[in-house]
Design an enzyme around this catalytic site. Structure first.
Site, PDB file in Angstrom:
ATOM      1  N   GLY A  96       0.511  -1.408   0.010  1.00 41.75           N
ATOM      2  CA  GLY A  96      -0.324  -0.192  -0.163  1.00 41.75           C
ATOM      3  C   GLY A  96       0.738   1.472   0.219  1.00 41.75           C
ATOM      4  O   GLY A  96       0.344   2.300   0.022  1.00 41.75           O
ATOM      5  N   ASP A  97       2.293   0.942  -0.174  1.00 43.63           N
ATOM      6  CA  ASP A  97       3.287   1.894  -0.071  1.00 43.63           C
ATOM      7  C   ASP A  97       4.316   1.369  -0.911  1.00 43.63           C
ATOM      8  O   ASP A  97       4.632   0.886  -1.486  1.00 43.63           O
ATOM      9  CB  ASP A  97       3.153   3.496   1.425  1.00 43.63           C
ATOM     10  N   ASP A  98       5.180   2.435  -0.792  1.00 50.33           N
ATOM     11  CA  ASP A  98       6.358   2.844  -1.756  1.00 50.33           C
ATOM     12  C   ASP A  98       7.446   1.371  -1.814  1.00 50.33           C
ATOM     13  O   ASP A  98       6.950   0.915  -0.920  1.00 50.33           O
ATOM     14  CB  ASP A  98       7.238   4.159  -0.632  1.00 50.33           C
TER      15      ASP A  98
END
Ligand code: NAG
Ligand code: NAG
Ligand code: NAG
Length: 449
Positions: free
Chosen positions: A250-252
């Protein structure tokens, strides 16, 4: 495994040079950075009362097994075997000279009872928890001051069961910063390979103040809407090599960091010599990123053979005023990206501050960034590069970049956008902004193409 078959198929297409087609070139690997160790001494979690039924708590078993490894030090170290089964446990600390070996079908599962998660001190380079002031929850699997540690096996799973933490974040009921799935602090000679990481409460793998870390053959999974579930975040660390992994979170996917504003500047520990290769994945945020916490400086990063699908931003260098720190000698090459909001973003105005004591005159320096051999399909906007007026970004060099727009016909929505940047561009389509001079004879790019 369909993504793998898909990649093989693409290897025969015209874009093959941008993909992970190992057959086309000698395959370079991380081996050599950390010696692989074979352990003569082996113990099983079952010898310490382990129960793999998914409901019994195994905290005592893990702590007792690792206590045994630490205190009955065997020559060459000890392997702790986790047989197939689901082992629910509270967080635990590793020790030096050990291998944590997860058999095929073994799952180490974090308890969802947040009362049992211990707090530890904030990192000195952050001054406080990343999300909340004060301390932070210790990572599920933790190592501080260790050396010669291997986490490997037959692709068993480390499951953070992070949904309780994501919900606390969504409901704003978190008192302290969420725990990482694995954190190594002040450690060296670490290998993490052939493991599946799932549903981390916060960042998945966080080596901080470490050196000589090899991370390979991993699968890292979390839902696209899980908050801040970064894949791998090397932080104030050197000689970190990440390769051959699939990351969908859900992120980098991978983000290189080095501390936060005045705390990171005071601590002064850069990230140096970071290699990222043959990483594939997807996320609503960034694929390969640097920052935004960059206060100790970030140097000598090489990312190559990266395949990104369904991304927010493909390649993202981000920092902010108050960060200070020098970001230099960053090379990103051989990238295929598809269905991406923005291909390339380099920006000096990203990320929040730990408190109002940050120094507005501590401007980051960004120089000598080479991005080359990039092929993009269905990319809504090719890129933006915004330096700071009092600290323009220099030596930003783009070459052999082909970025294609979305499926919708009509005029291209947005061209490149730039400000306070200098450098060069060769064979870039669509053509980037005039700030990047159009020939390589200008000397604007200190790194040869
Ligand atoms: C684990 O390590 C942390 C940080 O080094 C320490 O505070 C904690 O007491 C350790 N926990 C156990 C159970 O040994
Ligand atoms: C584990 O997964 C990795 C990455 O997908 C793969 O390369 C490797 O062959 C697998 N290993 C085993 C023992 O299944
Ligand atoms: C730049 O970084 C690369 C690794 O990506 C390294 O091999 C090279 O020596 C570095 N160059 C300088 C001038 O430090």
């Amino acid at each position: 495994m369909h993504r793998f078959v898909f990649s093989i198929f693409l290897c025969f297409a015209a874009i093959a040079p941008f993909l992970n087609c190992g057959v086309l070139a000698d395959v370079v690997t991380c081996s050599g950075i950390v010696p692989m160790r074979y352990r003569n001494d082996m113990i099983s979690i079952m010898d310490f009362g382990g129960v793999g039924d998914g409901v019994t708590m195994n905290t005592k078993a893990f702590r007792a097994a690792i206590y045994r490894i630490e205190h009955l030090r065997r020559r060459g170290g000890t392997l702790l075997y986790i047989p197939p089964g689901e082992y629910l446990t509270e967080s635990f600390n590793l020790t030096s000279h050990m291998t944590l070996y997860l058999a095929r079908g073994a799952v180490i599962k974090a308890t969802q009872d947040t009362r049992y998660w211990p707090l530890i001190a904030p990192l000195p380079s952050y001054g406080r928890g990343r999300e909340r002031p004060g301390g932070r929850y210790m990572s599920f699997i933790h190592g501080d001051g260790l050396h010669d540690v291997i986490i490997t096996g037959e692709n068993g799973t480390i499951d953070g069961q992070g949904s309780v933490w994501w919900n606390m974040w969504r409901q704003r009921t978190l008192q302290f910063t969420r725990p990482h799935l694995i954190e190594f602090m002040n450690s060296k000679n670490i290998i993490i390979s052939n493991v599946i990481f799932k549903n981390s409460p916060f960042w998945n793998i966080h080596p901080v103040y470490c050196s000589n870390v090899v991370i390979q053959y991993l699968t890292i999974l979390a839902p696209p809407d899980s908050p801040n579930t970064d894949g791998i975040d090397p932080d104030s660390s050197s000689h970190v090599c990440i390769e051959d992994s699939y990351i969908s979170t859900g992120d980098d996917l991978v983000s290189v960091k080095s501390g936060w504003d005045e705390y990171g500047i005071a601590y002064g520990r850069p990230s140096i010599d970071i290699t990222i290769r043959r990483v594939t994945g997807s996320s609503p945020f960034s694929g390969i990123s640097v920052g935004s916490e960059t206060s100790g400086g970030i140097e000598n990063v090489l990312a190559e053979h990266i395949s990104l699908f369904n991304m927010g931003v493909g390649i993202h260098l981000k920092t902010n005023i108050g960060r200070g720190g020098i970001i230099r000698n960053i090379t990103v090459t051989n990238v295929y990206m598809e269905n991406v909001r923005k291909g390339i973003k380099i920006a000096g105005d990203v990320g929040d501050h730990p408190d109002d004591k940050f120094d507005p005159n501590a401007l980051p320096v960004v120089k000598d960034v080479t991005i080359k051999n990039v092929w993009g399909e269905k990319v809504q906007q090719p890129g933006s590069i915004h330096g700071l007026s009092n600290s323009p970004f220099t030596g930003i060099c783009l070459s052999n970049i082909n970025i294609h727009g979305g499926t919708t016909t009509g005029p291209r929505k947005t061209p490149w956008q730039c400000s306070d940047v200098s450098g060069g561009a060769v064979e870039v389509s669509p053509w980037p902004c005039s700030e990047l001079t159009s020939t390589h004879q200008t000397g604007a790019c200190s790194i040869p193409f």
